[in-house]
Design an enzyme around this catalytic site. Structure first.
Site, mmCIF file in Angstrom:
data_model
loop_
_atom_site.group_PDB
_atom_site.id
_atom_site.type_symbol
_atom_site.label_atom_id
_atom_site.label_comp_id
_atom_site.label_asym_id
_atom_site.label_seq_id
_atom_site.Cartn_x
_atom_site.Cartn_y
_atom_site.Cartn_z
ATOM 1 N N LYS A 118 -10.383 47.861 19.361
ATOM 2 C CA LYS A 118 -11.732 47.425 19.736
ATOM 3 C C LYS A 118 -11.656 46.272 20.738
ATOM 4 C CE LYS A 118 -15.368 44.569 17.746
ATOM 5 N NZ LYS A 118 -14.810 43.291 18.236
ATOM 6 N N ASN A 119 -10.780 45.319 20.470
ATOM 7 C CA ASN A 119 -10.759 44.131 21.317
ATOM 8 C C ASN A 119 -10.079 44.364 22.661
ATOM 9 O OD1 ASN A 119 -12.177 42.796 19.411
ATOM 10 N ND2 ASN A 119 -10.493 41.505 18.684
ATOM 11 N N ARG A 137 -21.380 40.536 21.314
ATOM 12 C CA ARG A 137 -20.942 39.374 22.051
ATOM 13 C C ARG A 137 -19.905 39.699 23.139
ATOM 14 N NH1 ARG A 137 -20.713 33.825 22.256
ATOM 15 N NH2 ARG A 137 -18.866 33.629 23.497
ATOM 16 N N ASP A 174 -23.245 33.670 16.326
ATOM 17 C CA ASP A 174 -22.444 34.635 15.608
ATOM 18 C C ASP A 174 -22.165 34.069 14.231
ATOM 19 O OD1 ASP A 174 -20.047 36.204 14.834
ATOM 20 O OD2 ASP A 174 -20.244 36.933 16.884
ATOM 21 N N ASP A 218 -8.901 37.363 12.648
ATOM 22 C CA ASP A 218 -9.617 38.581 12.252
ATOM 23 C C ASP A 218 -9.065 39.182 10.955
ATOM 24 O OD1 ASP A 218 -11.315 38.386 14.354
ATOM 25 O OD2 ASP A 218 -10.344 39.904 15.597
HETATM 26 C C1 UD1 Z 1 -11.751 37.402 20.555
HETATM 27 C C2 UD1 Z 1 -11.934 38.609 19.666
HETATM 28 C C3 UD1 Z 1 -12.171 38.200 18.223
HETATM 29 C C4 UD1 Z 1 -11.074 37.274 17.763
HETATM 30 C C5 UD1 Z 1 -10.890 36.116 18.722
HETATM 31 C C6 UD1 Z 1 -9.718 35.218 18.378
HETATM 32 C C7 UD1 Z 1 -12.927 40.244 21.148
HETATM 33 C C8 UD1 Z 1 -14.101 41.095 21.460
HETATM 34 N N1 UD1 Z 1 -13.056 39.384 20.141
HETATM 35 O O1 UD1 Z 1 -12.984 36.676 20.538
HETATM 36 O O2 UD1 Z 1 -12.198 39.391 17.420
HETATM 37 O O3 UD1 Z 1 -11.422 36.764 16.483
HETATM 38 O O4 UD1 Z 1 -10.677 36.606 20.057
HETATM 39 O O5 UD1 Z 1 -8.555 35.953 18.282
HETATM 40 O O6 UD1 Z 1 -11.880 40.360 21.763
HETATM 41 N N2 UD1 Z 1 -13.989 28.698 22.582
HETATM 42 C C9 UD1 Z 1 -14.582 27.598 23.177
HETATM 43 N N3 UD1 Z 1 -15.007 27.694 24.482
HETATM 44 C C10 UD1 Z 1 -14.868 28.835 25.207
HETATM 45 C C11 UD1 Z 1 -14.272 29.965 24.603
HETATM 46 C C12 UD1 Z 1 -13.830 29.859 23.285
HETATM 47 O O7 UD1 Z 1 -14.710 26.548 22.566
HETATM 48 O O8 UD1 Z 1 -15.272 28.854 26.393
HETATM 49 C C13 UD1 Z 1 -13.502 28.606 21.188
HETATM 50 C C14 UD1 Z 1 -14.280 29.507 20.225
HETATM 51 O O9 UD1 Z 1 -15.452 28.868 19.779
HETATM 52 C C15 UD1 Z 1 -13.266 29.716 19.125
HETATM 53 C C16 UD1 Z 1 -11.930 29.719 19.869
HETATM 54 O O10 UD1 Z 1 -12.181 29.106 21.125
HETATM 55 O O11 UD1 Z 1 -13.290 28.637 18.228
HETATM 56 C C17 UD1 Z 1 -11.334 31.102 20.072
HETATM 57 O O12 UD1 Z 1 -12.232 31.913 20.768
HETATM 58 P P1 UD1 Z 1 -11.765 33.092 21.728
HETATM 59 O O13 UD1 Z 1 -10.280 33.236 21.684
HETATM 60 O O14 UD1 Z 1 -12.414 32.896 23.038
HETATM 61 O O15 UD1 Z 1 -12.413 34.358 20.995
HETATM 62 P P2 UD1 Z 1 -13.247 35.531 21.623
HETATM 63 O O16 UD1 Z 1 -12.664 35.947 22.927
HETATM 64 O O17 UD1 Z 1 -14.693 35.197 21.562
#
Ligand code: UD1
Length: 419
Positions: free
Chosen positions: A23-24, A93, A117, A305
């Protein structure tokens, strides 16, 4: 009409299950199709709701999208639209991953913010600051993230945290920027490597995928390709943990076991016999699982996850486990539901301490996100009686053929519709 699951505990899971594409990964690969005019084909797509939702987002941007079985064909026009409105993105998202490709292709992007979320706040500051370093202006305006760039140029970008989404958006913008971009402290997830591979097949020049430093030499144009999505390591591990919790014997196929190194080690620590194979692994657990500590971290650490599955395993393990959540602050909401099922658990900040009990006790419980939902079903498999799992639309977003797969392993689960 809402649906819930009835899960009857007590059975040992046995047999074989094949997982679909990740999925990711698939959603980002579909977004990458925006980078090249023409028809891009993505194969091994999982049969989950997020794939048709992403197809809708792309149609809204002017692409033609055909979905058939596990294949999606995306035909991107010479000039895609640059505005992904709220109706298109509100349901999930991951749609924010069109931001980077749109800036690269159209030099401007307006992507509605999908909102909060249940697993914690998910800001876009790192996505935006990366795009700014590439020469874009980016603001949040009227509920949308807006990015505009007259000239997109290479830059050195140091992420303060190896965010998966920020790495992907910056990478997909940088492939069509002028000159060299370096992303330092980049995410190293296998899904990032999958995206790098697809971009290179399209003619991009990306090196370092899977390491903390990505180097991207911008090119003028990319061409469509056909790309197969990697297997879903999170779904695969869910079945592996289920095998361990139910003292079962399960072969999982369709995934690279190297993507689950630490997870499989943890199952071994819990007393399982784990045998990797070329396209998967087998988990056999004879006795009650032993307590194991888990701390979630970016890859190659233990995946956030899978934290609900770790909590499920700890709930019935022999001994006391400590689970630490380092990625999403609100993921412990799941623990409240586990307490309802008789888990002896308490949380303090980002730690949870769980004293294993021999068997859980069935109860009605509510899924708050995809992984929490799957974790609750696993807990139901080791509970006394029939557990009702509600809000299962979350599970359908991440687990293709969930009921069929679980039944195929001998689990007792029924999907029930209620007015
Ligand atoms: C992706 C995955 C999700 C997984 C996560 C971490 C998808 C669709 N989703 O989510 O299933 O749980 O990676 O492995 O691929 N953050 C910030 N600022 C930003 C971006 C992120 O503070 O600009 C923080 C987030 O709040 C979180 C952390 O960084 O605490 C990790 O987020 P991130 O790795 O970006 O997760 P996603 O890409 O949203």
């Amino acid at each position: 009409m809402t649906e819930h699951f009835l899960v009857t505990g007590g059975n040992r899971l046995e047999g074989e299950v094949t997982v679909g594409g990740a999925k990711n990964s698939v959603l980002k690969l579909m977004a990458a199709a925006l980078l090249a005019e023409g028809t891009t084909v993505v194969t091994n797509c999982p049969g989950i709701l997020d794939v048709p939702l992403m197809a809708e987002v792309l149609r809204g941007l002017g692409c033609e999208v055909e979905l058939e079985d596990s294949e999606v064909r995306i035909t991107t026009p010479a000039e895609p639209k640059y505005h992904a409105d709220f109706d298109a993105v509100k349901q999930f998202r991951a749609s924010v991953c069109v931001l980077g490709p749109l800036v690269a292709r159209c030099r401007r992007a307006v992507v509605a913010l999908p909102g909060g979320d249940a697993i914690g706040s998910r800001p876009l500051d790192m996505h935006q600051s990366g795009l700014r370093l590439l020469g874009a202006h980016s603001e949040i305006e009227h509920g949308c993230v807006v990015a505009e760039a007259e000239d997109l140029h290479g830059a050195t970008i140091r992420l303060v945290f190896p965010s998966v989404g920020a790495t992907e958006n910056i990478l997909m913008a940088a492939v069509l920027a002028r000159g060299e971009t370096i992303i330092d402290n980049a995410a190293r997830e296998p899904e990032i490597v999958d995206l790098c591979n697809m971009l290179n097949e399209m003619g991009a020049k990306v090196s370092g995928g899977g390491s903390s430093t990505l180097t991207i030499e911008g090119v003028r144009k990319l061409s469509p390709t056909t790309h197969r999505v990697i297997g879903d390591r999170i779904v695969a591990a869910t079945w592996g943990v289920a095998a361990s919790m139910t003292r079962g014997d399960v072969r999982v196929r369709g995934v690279n076991p190297k993507h689950l190194g630490l997870v499989l080690d943890k199952l071994r620590n819990a007393g399982a016999e784990v045998t990797p194979a070329a396209d998967g692994f087998r988990v056999v657990q004879h006795d009650r699982p032993k307590a194991v500590n888990f701390a979630t971290l970016p890859y190659p650490g233990f995946p956030t996850d899978l934290q609900p599955m770790a909590i499920g395993l700890a709930a019935v393990a022999d001994g006391t486990s400590m689970i630490t959540e380092n990625v999403f602050e609100s993921r412990f909401r799941f623990v409240e539901e586990m307490i309802r099922l008789g888990s002896d658990a308490r949380t303090d900040g980002h730690h949870a301490v769980i004293r294993g009990v021999p068997i859980l006790s069935s109860a009605p419980v509510w899924s708050s996100d995809i992984r929490a939902g799957a974790g609750l079903v696993l807990a139901g498999l080791v509970a006394d009686g029939v557990t009702e799992v509600h809000d299962i639309f979350h599970i359908d977003r991440g687990y293709p053929r969930f009921v069929e797969n679980l039944r195929g392993l001998g689990g007792v689960i029924e999907r029930v519709s209620a007015a």
